[in-house]
Design a protein around this motif. Structure first.
Motif, short mmCIF file in Angstrom:
data_model
loop_
_atom_site.label_atom_id
_atom_site.label_comp_id
_atom_site.label_asym_id
_atom_site.label_seq_id
_atom_site.Cartn_x
_atom_site.Cartn_y
_atom_site.Cartn_z
N LEU A 1 20.67 50.31 -22.52
CA LEU A 1 20.25 51.30 -22.11
C LEU A 1 20.64 52.04 -23.23
O LEU A 1 22.29 51.66 -23.71
CB LEU A 1 20.84 51.92 -20.76
CG LEU A 1 20.71 53.42 -20.80
CD1 LEU A 1 18.86 54.29 -20.78
CD2 LEU A 1 21.19 54.25 -19.24
N ASP B 1 22.51 55.80 -25.13
CA ASP B 1 22.58 57.01 -24.61
C ASP B 1 21.63 57.99 -24.58
O ASP B 1 20.78 57.73 -25.71
CB ASP B 1 24.03 57.86 -25.74
CG ASP B 1 25.49 57.33 -25.33
OD1 ASP B 1 25.32 57.26 -23.85
OD2 ASP B 1 26.43 57.40 -26.28
N ARG C 1 17.48 59.29 -23.84
CA ARG C 1 18.07 57.58 -23.67
C ARG C 1 16.35 56.76 -23.13
O ARG C 1 15.74 56.75 -23.29
CB ARG C 1 18.60 57.37 -22.23
CG ARG C 1 19.69 58.00 -22.22
CD ARG C 1 20.64 57.43 -20.60
NE ARG C 1 21.24 56.88 -21.02
CZ ARG C 1 22.63 56.93 -20.17
NH1 ARG C 1 22.36 57.69 -19.16
NH2 ARG C 1 23.29 55.62 -20.53
N GLU D 1 15.03 53.54 -12.66
CA GLU D 1 16.51 54.16 -12.33
C GLU D 1 17.32 53.42 -13.39
O GLU D 1 18.33 53.48 -13.89
CB GLU D 1 16.60 53.17 -10.99
CG GLU D 1 16.32 54.04 -9.66
CD GLU D 1 15.13 54.12 -9.45
OE1 GLU D 1 13.64 52.92 -9.82
OE2 GLU D 1 14.84 55.46 -9.07
N ASP D 2 16.99 52.80 -14.86
CA ASP D 2 16.88 52.20 -15.25
C ASP D 2 17.98 53.05 -16.10
O ASP D 2 18.99 53.19 -17.20
CB ASP D 2 16.28 51.28 -16.13
CG ASP D 2 15.58 50.00 -15.35
OD1 ASP D 2 16.33 49.25 -14.62
OD2 ASP D 2 14.32 49.12 -15.24
N GLN E 1 18.98 55.93 -15.63
CA GLN E 1 20.79 56.56 -14.84
C GLN E 1 20.55 57.87 -15.63
O GLN E 1 21.35 58.18 -16.22
CB GLN E 1 21.73 55.74 -15.35
CG GLN E 1 21.95 54.26 -15.79
CD GLN E 1 22.05 54.11 -13.92
OE1 GLN E 1 23.52 54.53 -14.32
NE2 GLN E 1 21.94 53.63 -13.30
N THR F 1 20.57 61.55 -14.55
CA THR F 1 20.66 63.21 -13.01
C THR F 1 20.21 64.64 -14.27
O THR F 1 20.91 64.28 -15.13
CB THR F 1 22.46 62.70 -13.13
OG1 THR F 1 22.91 62.08 -12.48
CG2 THR F 1 22.30 63.73 -12.11
N LYS G 1 25.69 61.86 -24.43
CA LYS G 1 25.75 61.79 -22.79
C LYS G 1 25.35 63.29 -22.01
O LYS G 1 24.96 62.90 -20.87
CB LYS G 1 26.95 62.24 -22.32
CG LYS G 1 28.18 60.72 -22.85
CD LYS G 1 27.21 59.46 -22.13
CE LYS G 1 28.64 58.08 -22.72
NZ LYS G 1 27.78 57.09 -22.47
N ALA H 1 24.04 62.22 -18.67
CA ALA H 1 24.27 60.41 -17.99
C ALA H 1 25.12 60.78 -16.71
O ALA H 1 25.82 61.36 -16.31
CB ALA H 1 24.41 59.94 -18.95
N ASN H 2 24.22 59.25 -15.49
CA ASN H 2 24.96 59.48 -14.25
C ASN H 2 26.39 59.01 -14.84
O ASN H 2 27.46 59.29 -13.69
CB ASN H 2 24.10 58.03 -13.99
CG ASN H 2 22.69 58.32 -13.01
OD1 ASN H 2 22.42 59.00 -13.33
ND2 ASN H 2 22.73 57.30 -12.60
N GLU H 3 26.73 58.40 -15.36
CA GLU H 3 28.40 58.68 -15.82
C GLU H 3 29.06 59.02 -15.79
O GLU H 3 30.16 59.23 -15.95
CB GLU H 3 28.70 57.02 -17.22
CG GLU H 3 28.02 56.83 -18.28
CD GLU H 3 26.41 56.53 -18.77
OE1 GLU H 3 26.42 56.73 -19.86
OE2 GLU H 3 25.51 56.55 -18.07
#
Length: 262
Positions: free
Chosen positions: A34, A36, A71, A84-85, A87, A89, A120, A136-138
């Motif tokens: 995946l 950015d 992404r 879900e891949d 990621q 929000t 991000k 990005a979820n992270e």
């Protein structure tokens, strides 16, 4: 690979090398990768390079309809990508709408001032009383905790519920065809905006022109498919494709012009 690289610009070299290393990573690990958030030109480069492979595929997502920044998932052909891949929000920003109106640059500036890398977060959508943006979820939790003010305005960030509608794009790209003598930046600006070459050159040397979000002040800079130009005060132009040449050896060009929906 060499023959591919000559189609791209010198300053795109580091990104191309990055893409090639992603490609090798997916081939070696035989598992999806995946990226950015990438802008349209970067995605064009990824699909140009990975598109030459039979063993790998790419798909991209940015949640919003017609998202500009997305992404990408680079994956082996056996793999079936799911939502879900990516990621992703989506947040909405609660703020005192009665007293103030947040604009796109305000939100962008606030996110960057958190120390976030531009890769991000994705698109930011703004209307009179709502702001939504994708991250990005992270980094989602970090943003939720730390984005408490934009300028002098106190804000509260919350995740969007499943059922809540996402803001639609208020922008509309109108397609136009032009014939141009070359793909030089000054030629394209003068043709599309219907201004003189001198005026186009003055805009460029006056640092009022960006190509793919990077300021370009060279009048002879060569444009390519997938480029997005923004000219301060005159909106944006997307180079959609070049369609061969006319009898007089001019280039047939498809572009998109951005207009705001009222």
């Amino acid at each position: 690979m060499e023959h591919l690289i000559q189609h791209f610009r010198k300053d795109e070299q580091p990104f191309i090398e990055q893409v090639v290393s992603w490609q090798h990573e997916v081939e070696d690990r035989y598992a999806p990768k995946l990226t950015d958030f990438l802008d349209p030109r970067q995605r064009f480069i990824v699909t140009s390079i990975i598109g030459q492979e039979d063993t790998l595929k790419t798909v991209s997502a940015g949640l919003f309809d017609e998202a500009e920044r997305q992404r990408m998932l680079i994956y082996p052909t056996y793999y079936e990508p799911v939502e879900e891949d990516f990621q992703l929000t989506v947040f909405s920003i609660q703020y005192p709408v009665k007293f103030v109106q947040l604009r796109h640059p305000d939100v962008l500036g606030a996110l960057l001032s958190l120390g976030l890398n531009r890769g991000k977060f994705g698109d930011i959508r703004v209307n009179e009383h709502q702001v939504q943006f994708v991250v990005a979820n992270e980094v989602a939790e970090y943003v939720r905790l730390h984005l408490t003010g934009i300028g002098k305005v106190k804000v509260h960030v919350e995740s969007i519920k499943e059922m809540e509608p996402l803001l639609q794009n208020e922008e509309e790209w109108l397609e136009e065809s032009h014939t141009v003598s070359s793909m030089r930046l000054d030629v394209i600006i003068s043709t599309v905006l219907k201004i003189s070459r001198q005026k186009a050159q003055a805009l460029i040397t006056g640092k009022k022109v960006r190509v793919n979000w990077t300021e370009r002040d060279t009048v002879a800079f060569e444009l390519q498919e997938g480029d997005i130009l923004s000219v301060r005060g005159s909106g944006r132009v997307k180079i959609i494709m070049t369609e061969g040449r006319t009898k007089k050896d001019k280039i047939r060009l498809q572009v998109g012009r951005l207009t705001q929906k009222s």
